[in-house]
Write a protein that holds these residues in place. Structure first.
Motif, PDB file in Angstrom:
ATOM      1  N   VAL A 103       0.827  -1.199   0.000  1.00 29.69           N
ATOM      2  CA  VAL A 103       0.000   0.000   0.000  1.00 29.69           C
ATOM      3  C   VAL A 103       0.865   1.254   0.000  1.00 29.69           C
ATOM      4  O   VAL A 103       1.824   1.375   0.785  1.00 29.69           O
ATOM      5  N   GLN A 104       0.521   2.195  -0.881  1.00 25.85           N
ATOM      6  CA  GLN A 104       1.221   3.472  -0.900  1.00 25.85           C
ATOM      7  C   GLN A 104       0.727   4.336   0.260  1.00 25.85           C
ATOM      8  O   GLN A 104      -0.471   4.517   0.456  1.00 25.85           O
ATOM      9  N   MET A 105       1.661   4.881   1.044  1.00 25.57           N
ATOM     10  CA  MET A 105       1.339   5.729   2.176  1.00 25.57           C
ATOM     11  C   MET A 105       1.848   7.138   1.893  1.00 25.57           C
ATOM     12  O   MET A 105       2.989   7.328   1.452  1.00 25.57           O
ATOM     13  N   THR A 106       1.021   8.151   2.151  1.00 23.02           N
ATOM     14  CA  THR A 106       1.417   9.546   2.014  1.00 23.02           C
ATOM     15  C   THR A 106       0.922  10.309   3.238  1.00 23.02           C
ATOM     16  O   THR A 106       0.250   9.758   4.107  1.00 23.02           O
ATOM     17  N   GLN A 116      -1.914   8.680   5.508  1.00 23.58           N
ATOM     18  CA  GLN A 116      -3.109   8.177   4.827  1.00 23.58           C
ATOM     19  C   GLN A 116      -2.707   7.065   3.874  1.00 23.58           C
ATOM     20  O   GLN A 116      -1.611   7.071   3.315  1.00 23.58           O
ATOM     21  N   ALA A 117      -3.600   6.093   3.723  1.00 21.57           N
ATOM     22  CA  ALA A 117      -3.345   4.922   2.872  1.00 21.57           C
ATOM     23  C   ALA A 117      -4.109   5.068   1.569  1.00 21.57           C
ATOM     24  O   ALA A 117      -5.278   5.463   1.565  1.00 21.57           O
ATOM     25  N   HIS A 118      -3.448   4.739   0.470  1.00 18.36           N
ATOM     26  CA  HIS A 118      -4.065   4.848  -0.848  1.00 18.36           C
ATOM     27  C   HIS A 118      -4.696   3.513  -1.253  1.00 18.36           C
ATOM     28  O   HIS A 118      -4.027   2.472  -1.242  1.00 18.36           O
ATOM     29  N   LEU A 119      -5.964   3.550  -1.590  1.00 16.80           N
ATOM     30  CA  LEU A 119      -6.591   2.404  -2.252  1.00 16.80           C
ATOM     31  C   LEU A 119      -6.336   2.578  -3.738  1.00 16.80           C
ATOM     32  O   LEU A 119      -6.797   3.549  -4.354  1.00 16.80           O
ATOM     33  N   SER A 120      -5.601   1.641  -4.314  1.00 16.42           N
ATOM     34  CA  SER A 120      -5.158   1.781  -5.705  1.00 16.42           C
ATOM     35  C   SER A 120      -5.783   0.724  -6.601  1.00 16.42           C
ATOM     36  O   SER A 120      -6.197  -0.349  -6.140  1.00 16.42           O
ATOM     37  N   LEU A 121      -5.841   1.051  -7.881  1.00 15.43           N
ATOM     38  CA  LEU A 121      -6.333   0.142  -8.917  1.00 15.43           C
ATOM     39  C   LEU A 121      -5.240  -0.087  -9.938  1.00 15.43           C
ATOM     40  O   LEU A 121      -4.412   0.799 -10.197  1.00 15.43           O
ATOM     41  N   VAL A 122      -5.247  -1.273 -10.527  1.00 15.99           N
ATOM     42  CA  VAL A 122      -4.326  -1.595 -11.614  1.00 15.99           C
ATOM     43  C   VAL A 122      -5.118  -1.661 -12.910  1.00 15.99           C
ATOM     44  O   VAL A 122      -6.113  -2.397 -13.008  1.00 15.99           O
ATOM     45  N   LEU A 123      -4.701  -0.875 -13.894  1.00 13.14           N
ATOM     46  CA  LEU A 123      -5.238  -1.028 -15.246  1.00 13.14           C
ATOM     47  C   LEU A 123      -4.406  -2.074 -15.967  1.00 13.14           C
ATOM     48  O   LEU A 123      -3.171  -2.073 -15.870  1.00 13.14           O
ATOM     49  N   LEU A 143      -3.465   3.369 -10.620  1.00 12.27           N
ATOM     50  CA  LEU A 143      -4.219   4.585 -10.363  1.00 12.27           C
ATOM     51  C   LEU A 143      -4.638   4.633  -8.900  1.00 12.27           C
ATOM     52  O   LEU A 143      -5.013   3.613  -8.321  1.00 12.27           O
ATOM     53  N   THR A 144      -4.579   5.807  -8.312  1.00  9.19           N
ATOM     54  CA  THR A 144      -5.092   5.991  -6.959  1.00  9.19           C
ATOM     55  C   THR A 144      -6.585   6.257  -7.024  1.00  9.19           C
ATOM     56  O   THR A 144      -7.027   7.223  -7.655  1.00  9.19           O
ATOM     57  N   ALA A 145      -7.348   5.382  -6.374  1.00  7.84           N
ATOM     58  CA  ALA A 145      -8.802   5.574  -6.358  1.00  7.84           C
ATOM     59  C   ALA A 145      -9.210   6.577  -5.284  1.00  7.84           C
ATOM     60  O   ALA A 145     -10.071   7.434  -5.501  1.00  7.84           O
ATOM     61  N   ARG A 146      -8.548   6.487  -4.096  1.00 12.81           N
ATOM     62  CA  ARG A 146      -8.879   7.390  -2.999  1.00 12.81           C
ATOM     63  C   ARG A 146      -7.913   7.135  -1.860  1.00 12.81           C
ATOM     64  O   ARG A 146      -7.392   6.021  -1.715  1.00 12.81           O
ATOM     65  N   ALA A 147      -7.651   8.165  -1.064  1.00 10.16           N
ATOM     66  CA  ALA A 147      -6.798   8.036   0.113  1.00 10.16           C
ATOM     67  C   ALA A 147      -7.657   8.042   1.370  1.00 10.16           C
ATOM     68  O   ALA A 147      -8.652   8.769   1.455  1.00 10.16           O
ATOM     69  N   PHE A 148      -7.263   7.218   2.365  1.00  9.19           N
ATOM     70  CA  PHE A 148      -8.048   7.070   3.588  1.00  9.19           C
ATOM     71  C   PHE A 148      -7.176   7.374   4.808  1.00  9.19           C
ATOM     72  O   PHE A 148      -6.027   6.952   4.888  1.00  9.19           O
TER      73      PHE A 148
END
Length: 493
Positions: free
Chosen positions: A218-221, A229-236, A248-253
């Protein structure tokens, strides 16, 4: 499409409304259909505005002709819960995948002709089998959800991880040519999880792209205030090569939005179980993933909706309250809805004739029931509804024998414990008939009353506790042997 369907299944009688949108923006209910089975419906779809196809998860498939409102055909699969069904892209076929109960739960997919339910072909699906040299791990085909992205093919998502506490594992699609039976397995990039709480890959063949959850690290920023915050990501990924295209980052939580952000920060090396449980919590935030044209539509657990393009640009969609259109009903649909799964009966001047008809219906409960309801809607010659309590009270005084015969049929019915009279109060079927016999004051009827009570289960005890026991004690006294037996049995609930 001329019609749309609306399903109400959170009752003891699943109900389907066939709705016709009107030119002025209103809508008209042209058909109300109460199902005979109370099983969960897994497919309700209109085909070519002439046929209505319905399937439940106990293997029942129904085909109705919309213009005539007739049941044209019915097919039964030897399945129980483990089943799903889809209409083919061209509307000509119904695809059903299920675990065959009669064949050791062998997974199969069958193709039937839409307009007749005629079986056309049947294919066995792999179950923890090696698919060949091109597949490095065992594959479990998920019969609950499959896709037909290309005419003549069925794609089954496969992954060894299939619960929210599983560590994500390699995954892919089992692709089956429905005409030839040839199949292949194509691995997807990365890892996945087949649990129903997680979004499956979304496919867009016009763009040649798929989108799926990214289960890698998980990408953390940090947010604007410096909080993690943790990024919920998608793979194309490419639908030609199944190779990844971009992430792609769908949203950060934030920590407030997740159960255990600290476990994600610590990583899998610190505590693998806690990390993957936290990762599952993150992935569950995305409730719906689908393509809308060339963009991805995302719906999250907190009901936020976002639109994401294939380059990563995000726009939040402000959901406006949907105004409900004015709705009218045809007289036939309105009457069917008014019945609410009951059997409509016009009470004749000679009550004995009406009771004779009711005895015949009780002898055929399995065909006459609607879902979990078996009840009568009594009407006079003008169509006005009559009070069944008063009707049965008079019948018990003047024509008790047919009432006793009705109870005998009820007691002999294998699934009597499933049946209700009232949908809202959880009263058992024929409850008002039973109370009328009790209040008639004839002790000989208590044997039939006890037999009725013994057919019930805990879901039907409300009527017994609220009305029947009191009536028994008032009429005969608590010390009467027949009453005492019923009280003792009801007390065991």
């Amino acid at each position: 499409m001329k019609y749309r369907v609306e399903l109400e299944e959170f009752t003891t009688t699943p109900e389907i409304l066939l709705i016709e949108p009107q030119p002025d923006g209103s809508e008209r209910v042209v058909w109300h259909l109460a199902m005979k089975s109370d099983e969960k419906l897994i497919l309700v779809e209109v085909v070519d505005d002439t046929h209505l196809v319905i399937a439940d998860w106990y293997g029942n498939l129904f085909l109705y002709h919309i213009p005539s409102r007739r049941l044209l055909a019915q097919h039964k699969f030897d399945a129980r819960i483990a089943m799903s069904a889809n209409i083919s892209r061209d509307g000509n076929h119904i695809l059903v995948a299920y675990c065959d109960e009669a064949n050791g739960l062998q997974k199969v997919v069958e193709v039937l002709e839409t307009t007749s339910l005629k079986p056309l072909c049947r294919h066995l699906l792999p179950d923890w089998d090696q698919l060949g040299d091109d597949c490095e791990y065992e594959v479990e085909v998920d019969v609950y959800q499959f896709q037909q992205p290309i005419d003549g093919e069925a794609w089954f998502y496969c992954c060894d991880a299939n619960s929210s506490w599983d560590q994500p594992k390699p995954h892919g699609y089992y692709q089956l040519d429905l005409a030839s039976g040839r199949s292949s397995f194509r691995p997807l990039p990365g890892v996945g999880n087949a649990d129903d709480d997680f979004c499956r890959p979304a496919l867009n063949f016009e763009l040649g792209l798929g989108a799926m959850l990214d289960w890698s690290k998980v990408q953390m920023t940090a947010d604007e205030e410096g909080q993690p915050q943790a990024h919920l990501s998608l793979v194309l990924f490419s639908l030609d090569s199944f190779a990844p295209v971009r992430t792609l980052t769908a949203r950060a939580f934030s920590d407030e939005q997740l159960d255990d952000l600290e476990a994600l920060l610590a990583g899998a090396d610190a505590d693998a179980d806690e990390y993957y449980q936290a990762l599952s919590d993150l992935m569950e935030q995305l409730q719906r993933l689908k393509w809308q044209g060339d963009k991805l539509a995302l719906t999250f657990e907190d009901r936020q909706q976002w639109q994401l393009d294939r380059h990563g640009e995000r726009v939040q969609i402000k959901a406006e309250p949907e105004a409900k259109p004015e709705r009218s009903w045809t007289p036939e649909a309105q009457f069917s809805a008014r019945i609410q799964g009951r059997i409509p009966l016009f009470v004749k001047e000679d009550t004995a004739d009406t009771l004779k008809g009711m005895v015949k219906l009780c002898a055929d409960i399995d065909r006459q029931r609607r879902g979990k309801r078996f009840a009568f809607m009594l009407m006079d010659s003008q169509g006005q509804e009559l009070d069944q309590r008063e009707f049965f009270r008079q019948a018990a005084l003047n024509h008790p024998q047919p009432l006793l015969e009705m109870l005998v049929h009820f007691a002999q019915y294998e699934h009597a414990d499933e049946l209700y009279d009232d949908l809202n109060e959880s009263y058992g079927a024929l409850c008002h008939l039973v109370k009328a016999l009790v209040e008639s004051g004839v002790p000989d009827y208590l044997i039939a009353v006890e037999a009725w009570v013994r057919q019930l289960d805990l879901d039907h005890e409300l009527f017994v506790q609220e009305e029947l026991l009191g009536a028994l004690q008032r009429q005969y006294g608590a010390d009467h042997p027949g009453v005492a037996t019923i009280i003792d049995y009801a007390g065991s609930w």
